[in-house]
Design a protein around this motif. Sequence first.
Motif, PDB file in Angstrom:
ATOM      1  N   HIS A 117     -11.285 -14.811  -1.064  1.00  0.00           N
ATOM      2  CA  HIS A 117     -11.113 -13.276  -2.041  1.00  0.00           C
ATOM      3  C   HIS A 117     -11.717 -12.412  -2.043  1.00  0.00           C
ATOM      4  N   LEU A 118     -10.669 -11.356  -2.035  1.00  0.00           N
ATOM      5  CA  LEU A 118     -10.890 -10.271  -0.791  1.00  0.00           C
ATOM      6  C   LEU A 118     -10.003  -8.855  -1.616  1.00  0.00           C
ATOM      7  N   LEU A 119     -10.826  -8.035  -2.076  1.00  0.00           N
ATOM      8  CA  LEU A 119     -10.676  -7.081  -2.581  1.00  0.00           C
ATOM      9  C   LEU A 119     -10.357  -6.334  -1.447  1.00  0.00           C
ATOM     10  N   LEU A 120      -8.965  -5.327  -1.914  1.00  0.00           N
ATOM     11  CA  LEU A 120      -8.415  -4.769  -1.067  1.00  0.00           C
ATOM     12  C   LEU A 120      -8.510  -3.272  -1.726  1.00  0.00           C
ATOM     13  N   GLU A 121      -8.744  -1.355  -1.172  1.00  0.00           N
ATOM     14  CA  GLU A 121      -8.291  -0.921  -2.045  1.00  0.00           C
ATOM     15  C   GLU A 121      -8.504   0.937  -1.183  1.00  0.00           C
ATOM     16  N   GLY A 122      -7.960   1.268  -2.042  1.00  0.00           N
ATOM     17  CA  GLY A 122      -7.395   2.828  -0.596  1.00  0.00           C
ATOM     18  C   GLY A 122      -7.450   3.817  -2.221  1.00  0.00           C
ATOM     19  N   VAL A 123      -7.663   5.018  -1.507  1.00  0.00           N
ATOM     20  CA  VAL A 123      -7.790   6.454  -2.200  1.00  0.00           C
ATOM     21  C   VAL A 123      -6.849   7.816  -1.003  1.00  0.00           C
ATOM     22  N   GLY A 124      -5.802   8.078  -1.883  1.00  0.00           N
ATOM     23  CA  GLY A 124      -5.524   9.125  -0.987  1.00  0.00           C
ATOM     24  C   GLY A 124      -5.395  10.372  -1.734  1.00  0.00           C
ATOM     25  N   GLY A 125      -4.323  11.359  -0.625  1.00  0.00           N
ATOM     26  CA  GLY A 125      -3.518  12.081  -1.469  1.00  0.00           C
ATOM     27  C   GLY A 125      -3.034  12.366  -2.939  1.00  0.00           C
ATOM     28  N   GLY A 126      -2.643  13.103  -3.521  1.00  0.00           N
ATOM     29  CA  GLY A 126      -1.882  13.043  -4.602  1.00  0.00           C
ATOM     30  C   GLY A 126      -2.316  13.652  -5.734  1.00  0.00           C
ATOM     31  N   PHE A 127      -4.098  13.456  -6.231  1.00  0.00           N
ATOM     32  CA  PHE A 127      -4.670  12.609  -5.379  1.00  0.00           C
ATOM     33  C   PHE A 127      -4.211  10.773  -5.768  1.00  0.00           C
ATOM     34  N   ALA A 128      -3.946   9.616  -5.320  1.00  0.00           N
ATOM     35  CA  ALA A 128      -3.483   8.107  -6.066  1.00  0.00           C
ATOM     36  C   ALA A 128      -4.964   7.275  -5.946  1.00  0.00           C
ATOM     37  N   TRP A 129      -4.413   6.394  -6.066  1.00  0.00           N
ATOM     38  CA  TRP A 129      -5.255   5.284  -6.060  1.00  0.00           C
ATOM     39  C   TRP A 129      -5.371   4.194  -6.130  1.00  0.00           C
ATOM     40  N   GLY A 130      -6.283   3.011  -5.923  1.00  0.00           N
ATOM     41  CA  GLY A 130      -5.277   1.989  -6.246  1.00  0.00           C
ATOM     42  C   GLY A 130      -6.363   0.640  -5.596  1.00  0.00           C
ATOM     43  N   ALA A 131      -5.934  -0.256  -6.326  1.00  0.00           N
ATOM     44  CA  ALA A 131      -7.153  -1.829  -5.395  1.00  0.00           C
ATOM     45  C   ALA A 131      -5.807  -3.163  -5.593  1.00  0.00           C
ATOM     46  N   VAL A 132      -6.394  -3.681  -5.000  1.00  0.00           N
ATOM     47  CA  VAL A 132      -5.249  -5.416  -4.791  1.00  0.00           C
ATOM     48  C   VAL A 132      -6.852  -5.948  -4.534  1.00  0.00           C
TER      49      VAL A 132
END
Length: 328
Positions: free
Chosen positions: A309-324
Amino acid sequence: MSIYSRVAGTGSYLPEQRLTNQDLVERLAKSGVETSDEWIFSRSGISARHFAAKNELTSDLALKAAQAALASASASADEIDLIILATSTPDHLGGFPSTACVVQDKLGAHNQCAAFDVQAVCAGFSYALAIADAFIRTGTYKKVLVIGAETFSRILDFQDRTTCVLFGDGAGAVVLEASTTPGILSSALHADGSQRDILCVPGRAAHGGVEGSAFMTMDGQAVFKLAVKVLEQVAHEAIEKAGLKPEQIDWLVPHQANIRIMEGTARKMGMSMDKVIVTVHEHGNTSAASIPLALDAGVRSGQIQRGQHLLLEGVGGGFAWGAVVLKY
């Protein structure tokens, strides 16, 4: 019968030009900008980064990562139903034609598959992956090429040592295909436009020129504070939606922005850094490319294994963020 999406193959590409911190220190010194290897590493965990050659476009980086992902998935370009490319540094001003369309042509994908770009900066790959998963689950497409590619070196102000030492260029890709067994288990996406000014490129195209600055600007402290907060929240949200508990996550594959943000997220998640894929020391911050670059590095090193099981996540300008959350 339910339709799911699974990662069939991964790929990545880094430009040949590799700059160590010392290389960058010497380059900046010629312009009167002072910094040091110790200053850069202690604040970011970065030791080196790659810069695209003068004649290398974002689509060129994306093409090589895509070809590697297709080979990994034992798939041909003509089998792809859709290309989604996450980038903040498209080939063309204004973002059109989309870099995804350029990649389609360079790949030799002659089946006229759909192709478009996604712009969510460092969260772009998480957004693109969630979109691809939704298309596959509805039965609209069966095989989607998802790419994150950036040439951030083109928008860096090399008079600003607080930003120019942090970013690099690169590309990563995955082939996502329809499956009868679960692959991607959940996704969670968010944005807060009220925070748009803390990380942005403020310039605008204006009558053949640029109105304002075409360089990226960042309020580092504000970004750090917000990033650690929202990454913890979105991670828990995605894990809960997947029906899992944090201890069931085998690997955290985060956006590679800053080792301190990554350590802070892992600590708040109760995870050991031994369970975090780390490439920031060699890649720097490659924005939308950083998650797929790290994912491919983890797969090719043998750390990431099928069934985990993997957790991918990121955050950046926008401000926008998300995880899968996905079962690899």
